[in-house]
Design a protein around this motif. Structure first.
Motif, PDB file in Angstrom:
ATOM      1  N   SER A   1       0.859  -1.185   0.000  1.00 39.24           N
ATOM      2  CA  SER A   1       0.000   0.000   0.000  1.00 39.24           C
ATOM      3  C   SER A   1       0.898   1.239   0.000  1.00 39.24           C
ATOM      4  CB  SER A   1      -0.903  -0.017   1.229  1.00 39.24           C
ATOM      5  OG  SER A   1      -0.104  -0.190   2.379  1.00 39.24           O
TER       6      SER A   1
ATOM      7  N   THR B   1       3.186   1.542   3.037  1.00 41.90           N
ATOM      8  CA  THR B   1       4.261   0.539   3.121  1.00 41.90           C
ATOM      9  C   THR B   1       5.357   0.824   2.104  1.00 41.90           C
ATOM     10  OG1 THR B   1       2.674  -1.103   3.884  1.00 41.90           O
ATOM     11  CG2 THR B   1       4.760  -1.943   3.055  1.00 41.90           C
TER      12      THR B   1
ATOM     13  N   LYS C   1      -5.828 -11.490  -3.073  1.00 45.23           N
ATOM     14  CA  LYS C   1      -5.211 -11.758  -1.771  1.00 45.23           C
ATOM     15  C   LYS C   1      -5.838 -10.888  -0.695  1.00 45.23           C
ATOM     16  CE  LYS C   1      -1.915 -10.042   0.347  1.00 45.23           C
ATOM     17  NZ  LYS C   1      -0.680  -9.366   0.742  1.00 45.23           N
TER      18      LYS C   1
ATOM     19  N   SER D   1       7.243 -14.074   3.886  1.00 47.66           N
ATOM     20  CA  SER D   1       8.571 -14.061   4.518  1.00 47.66           C
ATOM     21  C   SER D   1       8.541 -13.366   5.878  1.00 47.66           C
ATOM     22  CB  SER D   1       9.616 -13.426   3.600  1.00 47.66           C
ATOM     23  OG  SER D   1       9.276 -12.105   3.234  1.00 47.66           O
TER      24      SER D   1
HETATM   25  C1  5MM Z   1       4.170  -6.669   0.049  1.00 44.55           C
HETATM   26  O1  5MM Z   1       3.525  -6.392   1.275  1.00 44.55           O
HETATM   27  C2  5MM Z   1       2.146  -6.710   1.299  1.00 44.55           C
HETATM   28  C3  5MM Z   1       1.297  -5.514   1.526  1.00 44.55           C
HETATM   29  O2  5MM Z   1       1.405  -5.035   2.818  1.00 44.55           O
HETATM   30  P1  5MM Z   1       0.551  -3.725   3.274  1.00 44.55           P
HETATM   31  O3  5MM Z   1      -0.881  -3.964   2.927  1.00 44.55           O
HETATM   32  O4  5MM Z   1       0.813  -3.695   4.746  1.00 44.55           O
HETATM   33  O5  5MM Z   1       1.099  -2.559   2.581  1.00 44.55           O
HETATM   34  C4  5MM Z   1       1.880  -7.827   2.319  1.00 44.55           C
HETATM   35  O6  5MM Z   1       0.538  -8.191   2.425  1.00 44.55           O
HETATM   36  C5  5MM Z   1       2.635  -9.024   1.851  1.00 44.55           C
HETATM   37  O7  5MM Z   1       1.992  -9.566   0.729  1.00 44.55           O
HETATM   38  C6  5MM Z   1       2.745 -10.107   2.888  1.00 44.55           C
HETATM   39  O8  5MM Z   1       2.849  -9.613   4.194  1.00 44.55           O
HETATM   40  C7  5MM Z   1       3.966 -10.941   2.597  1.00 44.55           C
HETATM   41  O9  5MM Z   1       5.065 -10.087   2.471  1.00 44.55           O
HETATM   42  P2  5MM Z   1       6.405 -10.445   3.244  1.00 44.55           P
HETATM   43  O10 5MM Z   1       7.232  -9.193   3.147  1.00 44.55           O
HETATM   44  O11 5MM Z   1       5.992 -10.792   4.645  1.00 44.55           O
HETATM   45  O12 5MM Z   1       6.985 -11.630   2.485  1.00 44.55           O
END
Ligand code: 5MM
Length: 340
Positions: free
Chosen positions: A26, A29, A136, A262
């Motif tokens: 988002s 982030t 997702k 991750s």
């Molecule tokens: C890439 O980050 C995704 C979006 O996060 P926000 O909605 O908080 O901005 C997040 O959903 C991501 O797909 C998952 O947490 C997996 O990412 P990681 O970094 O944990 O592999």
């Protein structure tokens, strides 16, 4: 017919040792990621960065799908090709994050609930027209004092995930169900396993109640690891054994694939853990990755927002994709990190 499509798409996303790129940050982030390399969080910089990722030569050998953010699904490459089309032409399925982030769960201090169900049916229909094949939704569970997470928060988040998944399947969109137990905290690996077990049990109870077709979805869970601030960080064997034990107990074999997040692990640890888990197979599900940070952190570090570093950043990205795909087969070793 829809059932067949859902199953075929879910299977294709985890076939041939391929995995997913989570590029659905988002605005807040991606701002944190850009701040760290002193890149302005403008729409054009976000577009430029995503174009760098999606045009990396060769990633289609390792990446089956990309999870996009709403803005990104509506953006295009410099030559005008919409990103969804660019990815599809390369044999990579476009996906979309459809949750609207988390809010404090009322009367449950320290706990969160994911929002975004209002109007979701209509939004999904539009995303489908724009090319999304899968979606997702991320629920976030934090481990805090003894009674957090509460049963209620786990159930409420599981309910949200199941309502989302059912809406997706109604429209022939494969839902990725992401209940993330956060790594933040000083809890040990046993606590992570205990909480993740309770969360997964709640999630599959709700999915069943909502008539979600398990064969037409993917699960995106955390691995079983100690909290980031825990003094006792466990080795590869302990993490992989605990992760497999937890998944075996709570994830039905009808689910075609588990694509791990991750969660704050280093890029190398995330690959190593995935490799160790797959080395202990065969498992009833395909086990692959849907990494955000573990695929992108080294790319951002190499790029630094500089056009001159674009190729180096793409090479870094290709390497991480390749190594994670090797890990899907248990064929990765840490020495490969230094070899390139
Ligand atoms: C890439 O980050 C995704 C979006 O996060 P926000 O909605 O908080 O901005 C997040 O959903 C991501 O797909 C998952 O947490 C997996 O990412 P990681 O970094 O944990 O592999």
């Amino acid at each position: 017919m829809i059932r067949d499509n859902l199953m075929a798409t879910a299977q294709a996303l985890v076939a041939n040792q391929k995995g997913l790129l989570a590029a659905d940050e988002s605005h807040s982030t991606i701002k944190k990621r850009f701040d760290a390399i002193r890149v302005e969080n403008s729409e054009e910089n976000r577009r430029r960065y995503r174009e760098l990722l999606f045009t990396t030569e060769g990633i289609e050998r390792y990446i089956s799908g990309v999870i996009l953010f709403d803005e990104t699904l509506r953006q295009a490459a410099r030559d005008g090709t919409p990103f969804a089309e660019l990815l599809s032409r390369r044999g990579i399925m476009p996906g979309i994050k459809v949750d609207r982030g988390t809010k404090a769960l009322a009367l449950h201090p320290g706990e969160e609930i994911t929002e975004g169900l209002d109007g979701l049916r209509e939004r999904l229909a539009e995303y489908k027209r724009l090319g999304a094949r899968f979606a997702k939704w991320r629920a976030v569970i934090a481990i805090k004092e003894q009674d957090v997470p509460t049963c209620f928060a786990m159930r409420a988040n599981a309910h949200g995930l199941a309502r989302y998944a059912a809406l997706c399947q109604e429209l022939d969109i494969v839902p990725i169900v992401e209940p993330e137990v956060l790594m933040d905290g000083d809890h040990d690996i046993e606590r992570c396993e205990d909480v993740t077990s309770r969360v997964l049990e709640a999630v599959f109870t709700e999915l069943d109640a909502h008539r979600v077709l398990l064969e037409g979805m993917l699960l995106k869970p955390n691995m079983i690891v100690a909290g980031l601030q825990c003094a006792a960080q466990e080795g590869l064997r302990r993490v992989s054994e605990a992760t497999i034990r937890c998944m075996s107990r709570y994830v039905p074999a009808a689910v075609p694939g588990i694509v791990f997040l991750s969660g704050g692990q280093s890029a190398e640890d995330a690959t190593d853990h995935l490799n160790a888990i797959n080395s202990m197979g065969p498992h009833p599900w395909q086990i692959s990755y849907s990494y955000g940070r573990a695929l992108q952190a080294p790319v951002l570090a190499a790029w630094q927002g500089q056009q001159a570093h674009r190729l180096a950043a793409q090479q870094t990205f290709l390497k991480r994709c390749r190594l994670n795909s090797l890990a899907c087969n248990g064929k990765y070793s840490r020495s490969m990190e230094a070899a390139e």
